[in-house]
Design a protein around this motif. Structure first.
Motif, PDB file in Angstrom:
ATOM      1  N   GLN A  55       0.823  -1.199   0.000  1.00  0.00           N
ATOM      2  CA  GLN A  55       0.000   0.000   0.000  1.00  0.00           C
ATOM      3  C   GLN A  55       0.861   1.255   0.000  1.00  0.00           C
ATOM      4  OE1 GLN A  55      -1.840  -1.701   3.423  1.00  0.00           O
ATOM      5  NE2 GLN A  55      -3.884  -1.623   2.524  1.00  0.00           N
ATOM      6  N   HIS A  56       1.998   1.193   0.681  1.00  0.00           N
ATOM      7  CA  HIS A  56       2.918   2.331   0.681  1.00  0.00           C
ATOM      8  C   HIS A  56       4.334   1.815   0.915  1.00  0.00           C
ATOM      9  CE1 HIS A  56       3.767   2.599   5.111  1.00  0.00           C
ATOM     10  NE2 HIS A  56       2.636   1.924   5.171  1.00  0.00           N
ATOM     11  N   GLU A  57       5.300   2.625   0.511  1.00  0.00           N
ATOM     12  CA  GLU A  57       6.706   2.270   0.670  1.00  0.00           C
ATOM     13  C   GLU A  57       7.518   3.557   0.732  1.00  0.00           C
ATOM     14  OE1 GLU A  57       9.393  -1.133  -1.332  1.00  0.00           O
ATOM     15  OE2 GLU A  57       8.838   0.482  -2.698  1.00  0.00           O
ATOM     16  N   ASN A  58       8.396   3.640   1.723  1.00  0.00           N
ATOM     17  CA  ASN A  58       9.245   4.825   1.888  1.00  0.00           C
ATOM     18  C   ASN A  58       8.442   6.121   1.941  1.00  0.00           C
ATOM     19  OD1 ASN A  58      11.574   3.160   1.794  1.00  0.00           O
ATOM     20  ND2 ASN A  58      11.569   3.241  -0.440  1.00  0.00           N
ATOM     21  N   GLY A  59       7.304   6.051   2.607  1.00  0.00           N
ATOM     22  CA  GLY A  59       6.495   7.246   2.800  1.00  0.00           C
ATOM     23  C   GLY A  59       5.653   7.646   1.618  1.00  0.00           C
ATOM     24  N   LYS A  60       5.634   6.847   0.553  1.00  0.00           N
ATOM     25  CA  LYS A  60       4.861   7.186  -0.630  1.00  0.00           C
ATOM     26  C   LYS A  60       3.859   6.082  -0.952  1.00  0.00           C
ATOM     27  CE  LYS A  60       8.436   9.979  -2.889  1.00  0.00           C
ATOM     28  NZ  LYS A  60       9.240  10.160  -4.131  1.00  0.00           N
ATOM     29  N   ARG A  61       2.688   6.495  -1.434  1.00  0.00           N
ATOM     30  CA  ARG A  61       1.674   5.537  -1.860  1.00  0.00           C
ATOM     31  C   ARG A  61       2.200   4.772  -3.074  1.00  0.00           C
ATOM     32  NH1 ARG A  61      -3.951   5.051  -1.443  1.00  0.00           N
ATOM     33  NH2 ARG A  61      -4.941   4.036  -3.227  1.00  0.00           N
ATOM     34  N   CYS A  62       2.047   3.464  -3.067  1.00  0.00           N
ATOM     35  CA  CYS A  62       2.516   2.654  -4.184  1.00  0.00           C
ATOM     36  C   CYS A  62       1.551   2.749  -5.360  1.00  0.00           C
ATOM     37  CB  CYS A  62       2.685   1.198  -3.745  1.00  0.00           C
ATOM     38  SG  CYS A  62       4.014   0.948  -2.556  1.00  0.00           S
ATOM     39  N   LEU A  63       2.051   2.390  -6.519  1.00  0.00           N
ATOM     40  CA  LEU A  63       1.247   2.467  -7.738  1.00  0.00           C
ATOM     41  C   LEU A  63       0.314   1.275  -7.861  1.00  0.00           C
ATOM     42  CD1 LEU A  63       3.965   3.560 -10.337  1.00  0.00           C
ATOM     43  CD2 LEU A  63       2.145   4.987  -9.374  1.00  0.00           C
ATOM     44  N   SER A  64      -0.908   1.549  -8.290  1.00  0.00           N
ATOM     45  CA  SER A  64      -1.842   0.483  -8.641  1.00  0.00           C
ATOM     46  C   SER A  64      -1.613   0.102 -10.100  1.00  0.00           C
ATOM     47  CB  SER A  64      -3.282   0.969  -8.459  1.00  0.00           C
ATOM     48  OG  SER A  64      -3.579   1.993  -9.410  1.00  0.00           O
ATOM     49  N   SER A  65      -2.372  -0.885 -10.588  1.00  0.00           N
ATOM     50  CA  SER A  65      -2.231  -1.261 -11.995  1.00  0.00           C
ATOM     51  C   SER A  65      -2.649  -0.109 -12.902  1.00  0.00           C
ATOM     52  CB  SER A  65      -3.054  -2.518 -12.292  1.00  0.00           C
ATOM     53  OG  SER A  65      -4.396  -2.368 -11.869  1.00  0.00           O
ATOM     54  N   PHE A  66      -3.671   0.654 -12.511  1.00  0.00           N
ATOM     55  CA  PHE A  66      -4.024   1.857 -13.259  1.00  0.00           C
ATOM     56  C   PHE A  66      -2.931   2.917 -13.100  1.00  0.00           C
ATOM     57  CE2 PHE A  66      -8.396   0.244 -13.398  1.00  0.00           C
ATOM     58  CZ  PHE A  66      -8.823   0.687 -14.640  1.00  0.00           C
ATOM     59  N   GLY A  67      -2.351   2.985 -11.915  1.00  0.00           N
ATOM     60  CA  GLY A  67      -1.327   3.981 -11.641  1.00  0.00           C
ATOM     61  C   GLY A  67      -0.098   3.822 -12.505  1.00  0.00           C
ATOM     62  N   ILE A  68       0.232   2.572 -12.846  1.00  0.00           N
ATOM     63  CA  ILE A  68       1.368   2.338 -13.730  1.00  0.00           C
ATOM     64  C   ILE A  68       1.116   2.999 -15.081  1.00  0.00           C
ATOM     65  CG2 ILE A  68       2.586   0.535 -15.025  1.00  0.00           C
ATOM     66  CD1 ILE A  68       2.328  -1.223 -12.525  1.00  0.00           C
ATOM     67  N   PHE A  69      -0.146   2.958 -15.535  1.00  0.00           N
ATOM     68  CA  PHE A  69      -0.498   3.660 -16.763  1.00  0.00           C
ATOM     69  C   PHE A  69      -0.313   5.167 -16.594  1.00  0.00           C
ATOM     70  CE2 PHE A  69      -3.262   1.277 -19.976  1.00  0.00           C
ATOM     71  CZ  PHE A  69      -2.477   0.135 -19.878  1.00  0.00           C
ATOM     72  N   VAL A 254     -14.433 -20.221   5.106  1.00  0.00           N
ATOM     73  CA  VAL A 254     -13.794 -19.075   4.452  1.00  0.00           C
ATOM     74  C   VAL A 254     -13.165 -18.201   5.522  1.00  0.00           C
ATOM     75  CG1 VAL A 254     -14.103 -17.049   2.991  1.00  0.00           C
ATOM     76  CG2 VAL A 254     -15.503 -19.095   2.583  1.00  0.00           C
ATOM     77  N   LEU A 255     -11.876 -17.946   5.393  1.00  0.00           N
ATOM     78  CA  LEU A 255     -11.185 -17.015   6.285  1.00  0.00           C
ATOM     79  C   LEU A 255     -10.876 -15.759   5.492  1.00  0.00           C
ATOM     80  CD1 LEU A 255      -9.940 -16.607   9.136  1.00  0.00           C
ATOM     81  CD2 LEU A 255      -7.745 -17.270   8.111  1.00  0.00           C
ATOM     82  N   LYS A 256     -11.457 -14.627   5.923  1.00  0.00           N
ATOM     83  CA  LYS A 256     -11.299 -13.366   5.210  1.00  0.00           C
ATOM     84  C   LYS A 256     -10.289 -12.478   5.940  1.00  0.00           C
ATOM     85  CE  LYS A 256     -16.131 -13.562   3.732  1.00  0.00           C
ATOM     86  NZ  LYS A 256     -17.436 -12.847   3.681  1.00  0.00           N
ATOM     87  N   ILE A 257      -9.203 -12.141   5.220  1.00  0.00           N
ATOM     88  CA  ILE A 257      -8.137 -11.327   5.787  1.00  0.00           C
ATOM     89  C   ILE A 257      -8.076  -9.998   5.043  1.00  0.00           C
ATOM     90  CG2 ILE A 257      -5.658 -11.172   6.245  1.00  0.00           C
ATOM     91  CD1 ILE A 257      -5.576 -14.238   6.236  1.00  0.00           C
ATOM     92  N   GLY A 258      -8.201  -8.892   5.772  1.00  0.00           N
ATOM     93  CA  GLY A 258      -8.186  -7.572   5.169  1.00  0.00           C
ATOM     94  C   GLY A 258      -6.950  -6.780   5.564  1.00  0.00           C
ATOM     95  N   PHE A 259      -6.346  -6.134   4.593  1.00  0.00           N
ATOM     96  CA  PHE A 259      -5.189  -5.260   4.838  1.00  0.00           C
ATOM     97  C   PHE A 259      -5.678  -3.815   4.878  1.00  0.00           C
ATOM     98  CE2 PHE A 259      -3.416  -9.028   2.835  1.00  0.00           C
ATOM     99  CZ  PHE A 259      -2.279  -9.275   3.586  1.00  0.00           C
ATOM    100  N   LEU A 260      -5.444  -3.145   5.984  1.00  0.00           N
ATOM    101  CA  LEU A 260      -5.954  -1.782   6.174  1.00  0.00           C
ATOM    102  C   LEU A 260      -4.812  -0.834   6.470  1.00  0.00           C
ATOM    103  CD1 LEU A 260      -8.275   0.252   6.532  1.00  0.00           C
ATOM    104  CD2 LEU A 260      -8.533  -0.577   8.887  1.00  0.00           C
ATOM    105  N   TYR A 261      -4.767   0.238   5.710  1.00  0.00           N
ATOM    106  CA  TYR A 261      -3.743   1.263   5.950  1.00  0.00           C
ATOM    107  C   TYR A 261      -4.353   2.666   5.930  1.00  0.00           C
ATOM    108  CZ  TYR A 261      -0.086   4.633   4.820  1.00  0.00           C
ATOM    109  OH  TYR A 261       0.713   5.736   4.810  1.00  0.00           O
ATOM    110  N   GLU A 262      -4.943   3.027   4.815  1.00  0.00           N
ATOM    111  CA  GLU A 262      -5.447   4.381   4.638  1.00  0.00           C
ATOM    112  C   GLU A 262      -6.656   4.644   5.543  1.00  0.00           C
ATOM    113  OE1 GLU A 262      -6.389   7.289   0.810  1.00  0.00           O
ATOM    114  OE2 GLU A 262      -6.716   5.133   0.648  1.00  0.00           O
ATOM    115  N   LYS A 263      -6.616   5.747   6.310  1.00  0.00           N
ATOM    116  CA  LYS A 263      -7.696   6.124   7.219  1.00  0.00           C
ATOM    117  C   LYS A 263      -8.111   4.942   8.095  1.00  0.00           C
ATOM    118  CE  LYS A 263      -9.564   9.642   4.082  1.00  0.00           C
ATOM    119  NZ  LYS A 263     -10.754  10.120   3.348  1.00  0.00           N
ATOM    120  N   SER A 264      -7.126   4.307   8.702  1.00  0.00           N
ATOM    121  CA  SER A 264      -7.372   3.046   9.407  1.00  0.00           C
ATOM    122  C   SER A 264      -8.323   3.184  10.583  1.00  0.00           C
ATOM    123  CB  SER A 264      -6.049   2.428   9.865  1.00  0.00           C
ATOM    124  OG  SER A 264      -5.346   3.312  10.721  1.00  0.00           O
ATOM    125  N   GLU A 265      -8.213   4.262  11.355  1.00  0.00           N
ATOM    126  CA  GLU A 265      -9.094   4.412  12.510  1.00  0.00           C
ATOM    127  C   GLU A 265     -10.550   4.580  12.078  1.00  0.00           C
ATOM    128  OE1 GLU A 265      -7.865   7.436  15.189  1.00  0.00           O
ATOM    129  OE2 GLU A 265      -5.868   6.600  15.524  1.00  0.00           O
TER     130      GLU A 265
END
Length: 298
Positions: A55-69, A254-265
């Motif tokens: 989701q982020h690296e070195n303080g910057k939001r990572c690129l999505s597949s659309f973001g690469i475009f 079914v085990l559902k695992i969610g990764f949360l970063y942005e606006k987590s609270e």
């Protein structure tokens, strides 16, 4: 104690500081079923953007597949500029915890329609997409390669169900050498046509897959890859939590695992309603790799 063969110390990782659960006993029960069922009953269904990738690296939001475009020099500047405008307009709606899914869906559909309009007519070849991915930093979660290699070696099917650009997803997985034979991709793939001597984009194939309609994205064992009755689901948006509905007949566990970063609270209460386990700002696959170890090496 989780099961007859496991001591309480085996589950200490489940109580890590970044792990959140609404119902820990339910989680332990599901994990126990997955362990008892073993690798032959298991399949994995995962989102791609910000799930397999960081989701982020070195303080910057990572690129999505659309973001690469959006940053690629293979597309005209006007596309990159207008695409970022669309992101700024619609992404806040996508992650807004105050809106219902029903309220968000029309906006997501409009986002994809406008994105397709921007792409249509652009001069781009399939090789340009591969080149764009090779030229761009694509940050997979730490341990994603270990996870995918483990799943391949164990013969566990993986469905990557993405609302992104399928051609980019495929190229990224190939770049990182983790598009193994056990992996299938359901996503928004591009159409191309030839105009005179040029290859141009014609938009997307079929109906849009957006983050809130994945549960209906080609339902049935032929589209999910397998009808195995145990599923581990990975996602970073509450819309991802319904992805296991593509499996028929209905899975037994079914085990559902969610990764949360942005606006987590702000978003945590909603995530806890949709996912069994929520990992707060965890940019790794350590949790998943530990879980697979318990299931495969039981």
């Amino acid at each position: 104690m989780l099961g007859n063969d496991l001591g309480s110390n085996d589950m200490s990782w489940l109580m890590s500081e970044n792990v959140r659960m609404k119902n820990s006993e339910k989680v332990k029960s599901i994990i126990n079923k997955l362990i008892v069922g073993g690798k032959d009953m298991l399949q994995v269904i995962s989102d791609f953007d910000y799930t397999l990738t960081k989701q982020h690296e070195n303080g910057k939001r990572c690129l999505s597949s659309f973001g690469i475009f959006e940053v690629s020099e293979h597309l005209p500047a006007h596309y990159r500029e207008k695409s970022l405008v669309l992101f700024d307009k619609y992404h806040p709606i996508e992650v807004c915890h105050k809106m219902t899914v029903e309220e968000k869906v029309p906006h997501m559909i409009q986002w994809y329609k406008e994105a397709e309009t921007l792409l249509t007519g652009c001069y781009l070849t399939p090789q340009d997409i591969i080149n764009a991915v090779q030229e761009t930093h694509t940050a997979m979660r730490d341990g994603t390669d270990d996870m995918m290699n483990t799943l391949e070696k164990a013969g566990i099917p993986v469905l990557v169900l993405s609302a992104g650009i399928g051609d980019v997803v495929q190229a990224v997985l190939k770049k990182h050498a983790i598009l193994h034979p056990n992996v299938s991709i359901v996503s928004n793939f591009l159409m191309f046509s030839q105009v005179d001597t040029n290859i141009v984009l014609d938009g997307f194939q079929g109906e849009f897959i957006h983050v809130f309609n994945k549960h209906a994205a080609g339902s049935g064992p032929n589209k999910s890859g397998h009808s195995r009755s145990h599923v581990i689901l990975l996602g970073d948006n509450v819309g991802d939590a319904g992805m296991a509905e593509v499996v028929q007949p209905t899975p037994l566990a079914v085990l559902k695992i969610g990764f949360l970063y942005e606006k987590s609270e702000e978003r945590l209460p909603s995530f806890l309603e949709h996912f069994d386990i929520v990992l707060i700002d965890d940019q790794t696959m350590c949790f998943m790799n530990k879980l697979l170890q318990l299931i495969i090496e039981k």
